[in-house]
Enzyme design. Structure first.
Site, PDB file in Angstrom:
ATOM      1  N   MET A  88      35.264  47.589  51.414  1.00  0.00           N
ATOM      2  CA  MET A  88      35.537  47.148  50.061  1.00  0.00           C
ATOM      3  C   MET A  88      36.963  46.575  50.035  1.00  0.00           C
ATOM      4  O   MET A  88      37.923  47.306  50.209  1.00  0.00           O
ATOM      5  CB  MET A  88      35.408  48.321  49.094  1.00  0.00           C
ATOM      6  N   PRO A  89      37.120  45.281  49.819  1.00  0.00           N
ATOM      7  CA  PRO A  89      38.456  44.715  49.684  1.00  0.00           C
ATOM      8  C   PRO A  89      39.134  45.205  48.404  1.00  0.00           C
ATOM      9  O   PRO A  89      38.523  45.239  47.346  1.00  0.00           O
ATOM     10  CB  PRO A  89      38.218  43.202  49.612  1.00  0.00           C
ATOM     11  N   ILE A  90      40.392  45.590  48.561  1.00  0.00           N
ATOM     12  CA  ILE A  90      41.213  45.983  47.421  1.00  0.00           C
ATOM     13  C   ILE A  90      42.452  45.097  47.439  1.00  0.00           C
ATOM     14  O   ILE A  90      43.176  45.050  48.424  1.00  0.00           O
ATOM     15  CB  ILE A  90      41.630  47.462  47.498  1.00  0.00           C
ATOM     16  N   ARG A  97      37.844  44.973  44.443  1.00  0.00           N
ATOM     17  CA  ARG A  97      38.679  45.580  43.420  1.00  0.00           C
ATOM     18  C   ARG A  97      39.998  44.813  43.353  1.00  0.00           C
ATOM     19  O   ARG A  97      40.603  44.521  44.394  1.00  0.00           O
ATOM     20  CB  ARG A  97      38.982  47.048  43.738  1.00  0.00           C
TER      21      ARG A  97
END
Length: 68
Positions: A1-3, A40
């Site tokens: 998940m890229p943040i 996100r």
């Protein structure tokens, strides 16, 4: 998940922040081939009194620019 974390001085409208979040999400999705629902984006707005430029609070720098 890229943040993605974005820190910037306060002063943008809610609409500008919303647009920024959408455009950053689109870019990350395109570049990383990541599903948007897994991305996100965290936006932190820092008060100008807490942001230093050349050893001086940004609030003072901005005030000096306005007065000159």
């Amino acid at each position: 998940m890229p943040i993605v974390t974005i820190q910037m001085m306060e002063g943008r409208t809610p609409e500008q922040v919303k647009s920024l979040i959408a455009r950053v999400t689109d870019t990350i999705a395109e570049e990383l081939n990541a599903p948007k629902d897994r991305i996100r984006v965290l936006v932190t707005e820092i008060p100008t009194t807490h942001w230093g430029i050349a050893g001086v609070p940004a609030s003072e720098v901005i005030a000096n620019r306005t007065n000159n």
